[in-house]
Design an enzyme around this catalytic site. Structure first.
Site, PDB file in Angstrom:
ATOM      1  N   ASP A  15      39.558  70.689 -25.975  1.00  0.00           N
ATOM      2  CA  ASP A  15      39.019  70.039 -24.783  1.00  0.00           C
ATOM      3  C   ASP A  15      38.273  68.779 -25.218  1.00  0.00           C
ATOM      4  O   ASP A  15      37.285  68.858 -25.953  1.00  0.00           O
ATOM      5  CB  ASP A  15      38.063  70.998 -24.056  1.00  0.00           C
ATOM      6  CG  ASP A  15      37.709  70.521 -22.660  1.00  0.00           C
ATOM      7  OD1 ASP A  15      38.276  69.510 -22.225  1.00  0.00           O
ATOM      8  OD2 ASP A  15      36.863  71.174 -22.011  1.00  0.00           O
ATOM      9  N   ASP A 109      43.150  65.707 -20.771  1.00  0.00           N
ATOM     10  CA  ASP A 109      42.102  65.891 -21.770  1.00  0.00           C
ATOM     11  C   ASP A 109      41.975  67.307 -22.327  1.00  0.00           C
ATOM     12  O   ASP A 109      41.033  67.599 -23.062  1.00  0.00           O
ATOM     13  CB  ASP A 109      40.740  65.452 -21.209  1.00  0.00           C
ATOM     14  CG  ASP A 109      40.339  66.235 -19.981  1.00  0.00           C
ATOM     15  OD1 ASP A 109      41.203  66.906 -19.392  1.00  0.00           O
ATOM     16  OD2 ASP A 109      39.159  66.168 -19.599  1.00  0.00           O
ATOM     17  N   GLU A 110      42.907  68.194 -22.022  1.00  0.00           N
ATOM     18  CA  GLU A 110      42.824  69.533 -22.610  1.00  0.00           C
ATOM     19  C   GLU A 110      44.203  70.173 -22.721  1.00  0.00           C
ATOM     20  O   GLU A 110      45.121  69.847 -21.973  1.00  0.00           O
ATOM     21  CB  GLU A 110      41.880  70.440 -21.815  1.00  0.00           C
ATOM     22  CG  GLU A 110      42.286  70.682 -20.382  1.00  0.00           C
ATOM     23  CD  GLU A 110      41.360  71.665 -19.677  1.00  0.00           C
ATOM     24  OE1 GLU A 110      40.917  72.646 -20.305  1.00  0.00           O
ATOM     25  OE2 GLU A 110      41.083  71.451 -18.482  1.00  0.00           O
TER      26      GLU A 110
END
Length: 365
Positions: A15, A109-110
């Site tokens: 993350d 983003d993850e």
């Protein structure tokens, strides 16, 4: 657990830390060390992401720009640049694929990574996570956090424990105790409303939840009750899915001034239909179910759907269908947001049987 041999996987959840805001600070040195919010500061503006400097003042994503400014008068707002975020996200994923092909992105983003068997031949998922985080920092100058465990559920929770720029490993033999100690609001899928209901039932952590039988939970939480019953006992087997099927394509607009007339709404819906057509074309998909989303000035949301007998992606058909949905019943109030989504897509994935990997209960993590 009296099990000598069981299937365990080594899952990493990566993350990125305050991703959008961190990219803005990376590209503009003047923003470094300052409270930054990506989004709009106007009356209708919403914070998409906040730097850690801004978070110290209580600024959070999904917060209104007005409230963010109230909490942090010296906050700096910057408009989002999604093409730039996507560009960097692709570079991050390129690093992931050097370790495993089993990568399941959740957003820009993850992502989850299954490193049970990996391209580096490294038996330690913890060391792999550390190496990936270091590479992201060295090559892209951004920080990432990680959670490592035997399931996606635990790995995702673990990635939040030592944020920012840290990681946490929950090995298989510690999962049950971890779940029992976990505050109920930390369980994935349990939001504020459900958590409040559980508090009223005397359920404050995983141990309390585990003491309730399945019949009790289904009585109070219906179908979700069985899910909670299994969840707290570690009965989750969802594997990393590298080819996630897209289930919907949508477009929506929030307006600076509320719309009070269907005539103005139609004008906006025509533009949204055009934007959605372009997104469907880009994704090379079409769908049968068209849904109109209406968010009113009091923040109540209403949806109206229609399923067609054929797949569509053309603006003309989209617009005519949402026009019909708009006039299906009277608009309840002034409108602050309109959106259109297409589901029931013409995507057919061929699922390959997943290989089962049996390993000893205690193994390097």
């Amino acid at each position: 657990m009296n099990i000598n041999e069981i299937t365990y996987r080594k899952i990493i959840h990566i993350d990125m830390d305050a991703f959008y805001a961190s990219v803005e600070q990376l590209d503009n040195p003047d923003l470094r060390g300052k409270p930054v919010a990506v989004g709009g500061a106007s009356e209708r503006g919403v914070v998409s992401a906040a730097s850690y400097e801004a978070r110290k003042f209580g600024v959070r994503s999904a917060m209104s720009g007005v409230l963010a400014r109230k909490n942090c008068p010296h906050i700096i707002f910057v408009p989002p640049r999604f093409e730039r975020y996507k560009e960097i996200s692709q570079k991050i994923r390129k690093i992931f694929y050097e370790y495993t092909n089993l990568v399941e992105p959740l957003s820009l983003d993850e992502a989850y990574l299954d490193v049970t068997e990996n391209k580096k031949g490294n038996p330690s998922a913890s060391l792999i996570a550390k190496e990936i985080r270091q590479r992201i920092f060295n090559e892209l100058h951004l920080n990432a956090s990680a959670g490592i465990s035997s399931s996606k559920f635990i790995a995702k929770i673990a990635s939040d424990i030592n944020k920012p720029n840290g990681q946490k490993t929950i090995p298989p033999e510690e999962v049950i105790q971890f779940l029992e100690d976990l505050p109920i609001e930390k369980f994935f899928g349990i939001g504020k409303v459900t958590a409040a209901k559980m508090y009223n039932l005397g359920i404050f952590n995983g141990k309390d939840l585990k003491e309730k039988d399945e019949a009790f939970l289904t009585t109070h939480f219906k179908k979700s009750g069985s899910h909670y019953y299994n969840l707290v006992r570690g009965n989750f087997y969802s594997k990393v899915k590298p080819n996630r099927e897209r289930k919907s394509v949508a477009a929506e607009h929030t307006f600076i001034k509320n719309l009070t007339s269907e005539i103005f709404m139609l004008e906006k819906l025509e533009k949204i239909s055009k934007e959605l057509e372009q997104r469907l074309e880009k994704s090379k998909v079409s769908g049968k179910t068209i849904t109109l989303k209406i968010k009113y000035s009091d923040f109540k949301t209403q949806t109206r759907s229609k399923t067609l007998p054929y797949f569509v992606k053309e603006k003309a058909v989209l617009f005519e269908t949402v026009k019909e949905l708009l006039f299906q019943e009277k608009v309840l109030n002034s409108v602050r947001l309109l959106g259109i989504s297409v589901t029931n897509l013409n995507i057919h994935s061929k699922k390959k049987p997943e290989k089962s990997i049996n390993v000893q209960l205690k193994f390097e993590f």
